[in-house]
Design an enzyme around this catalytic site. Structure first.
Site, short mmCIF file in Angstrom:
data_model
loop_
_atom_site.label_atom_id
_atom_site.label_comp_id
_atom_site.label_asym_id
_atom_site.label_seq_id
_atom_site.Cartn_x
_atom_site.Cartn_y
_atom_site.Cartn_z
N HIS A 66 26.18 83.92 -97.06
CA HIS A 66 25.21 82.94 -97.57
C HIS A 66 25.15 81.69 -96.72
O HIS A 66 24.25 80.87 -96.89
CB HIS A 66 25.46 82.62 -99.06
CG HIS A 66 26.53 81.62 -99.33
ND1 HIS A 66 27.81 81.95 -99.70
CD2 HIS A 66 26.48 80.26 -99.32
CE1 HIS A 66 28.51 80.84 -99.90
NE2 HIS A 66 27.73 79.80 -99.69
N ASP A 111 29.84 88.87 -99.62
CA ASP A 111 29.41 87.59 -99.02
C ASP A 111 30.22 87.32 -97.75
O ASP A 111 31.09 86.45 -97.73
CB ASP A 111 29.59 86.47 -100.06
CG ASP A 111 28.94 85.17 -99.63
OD1 ASP A 111 28.20 85.17 -98.62
OD2 ASP A 111 29.20 84.16 -100.30
N SER A 200 32.42 76.76 -98.39
CA SER A 200 32.04 78.17 -98.26
C SER A 200 32.22 78.66 -96.84
O SER A 200 31.95 77.94 -95.88
CB SER A 200 30.57 78.36 -98.62
OG SER A 200 30.43 78.42 -100.00
N1 ARG Z 1 28.98 78.11 -102.65
C1 ARG Z 1 29.75 76.99 -102.19
C2 ARG Z 1 29.38 76.68 -100.74
O1 ARG Z 1 28.35 77.15 -100.29
C3 ARG Z 1 31.22 77.19 -102.39
C4 ARG Z 1 31.55 77.00 -103.81
C5 ARG Z 1 32.97 77.29 -104.12
N2 ARG Z 1 33.11 76.97 -105.49
C6 ARG Z 1 34.25 77.01 -106.16
N3 ARG Z 1 34.25 76.63 -107.39
N4 ARG Z 1 35.35 77.43 -105.59
O2 ARG Z 1 29.99 75.86 -100.09
#
Ligand code: ARG
Length: 246
Positions: A66, A111, A200
């Site tokens: 992503h 992912d 992420s």
């Molecule tokens: N989707 C987030 C990003 O793009 C990461 C989120 C991680 N969340 C968590 N509660 N560990 O950076």
């Protein structure tokens, strides 16, 4: 990248809305020197930190699918060997990206993506590959996560690299929290500590091996919802095959 995170989050959050108070605690990180996590990469989008990534070899880094949804390779570059997200280290352009063919952009299944670098990294104390885990650690195992992401849900991100220790959450326990997760996901949590937006693609590490890639989660350090990571041991066969083509 926020869109995907928010999508998963909202579906889970709806179920619990009203019954919980929103946790705004910080992610509970401490400053880290890049030499403590020399496999940590900052993935830049148009020159600015956007995601984490992990050094697999001097020419390949791993990140979350992503984080690299654009097919315009020119948008991306990586910074390695720096504790700062916006200066220092080596900045390298990329020459190819392979996303997992079963990556699901809403549920964030599979992912994971591989990135080939245009020029080789100069390895050293601050720039080192990390081996992939062969099996997922049991629930309760402490794991190290690091990055330049937000320091709390909806909070600011950090220009200085932060690290924190979270515990692997048993897969069935995590599935019960979310209602669904898949076998290519592994969860980790600890009170007041979590990865968050901007982390992420970055590493979750146990015993010097990469066990997870930061993927998603409902808010950050939420008491009921663990962080969700791509399960590297499960995805290892895909990684080893995709390396031949990236
Ligand atoms: N989707 C987030 C990003 O793009 C990461 C989120 C991680 N969340 C968590 N509660 N560990 O950076």
């Amino acid at each position: 990248m926020f869109i995907q995170c928010i999508f998963l989050i909202s579906s889970a959050a709806l179920i619990f809305a009203g019954s919980i108070s929103i946790s705004e605690r910080i992610v509970g990180g401490q400053p880290a020197n890049i030499s403590e996590v020399p496999w940590q990469v900052s993935l830049l989008e148009r020159g600015k930190h956007d995601c984490g990534a992990v050094i697999f070899s001097d020419e390949i880094v791993i990140t979350a699918a992503h984080c690299v949804e654009s097919n315009n390779l020119e948008e991306y570059s990586v910074r390695v060997g720096s504790s700062k997200s916006n200066q220092g280290g080596q900045v390298v352009q990329i020459s190819n990206i392979i996303r997992h063919e079963n990556y699901h952009y809403i549920y964030l299944l599979n992912d994971i993506a591989l990135i080939r670098l245009k020029t080789k990294l100069q390895l050293g104390d601050n720039v080192r590959p990390i081996p992939l885990a062969d099996r997922a650690p049991a629930g309760g195992t402490p794991a190290l996560v690091s990055g330049w992401g937000r320091i709390k849900h909806k909070g600011p991100s950090s220009e200085d690299l932060l690290k924190t220790t979270v515990n692997i959450v048993d897969w069935n326990v995590c599935r019960r929290s979310y209602g669904y997760i898949s076998k290519d996901q592994i969860c980790a949590a600890a009170s007041g500590k979590d990865s968050c937006q901007g982390d992420s693609g970055g590493p979750l590490v146990v015993d010097g091996k990469l066990v997870g890639i930061v993927s998603t989660g409902n808010e950050c350090a939420h008491p009921y919802f663990p962080g969700i990571y791509a399960n590297v041991a499960v995805l290892k066969p895909w990684i080893e095959n995709a390396i031949k083509f990236v």
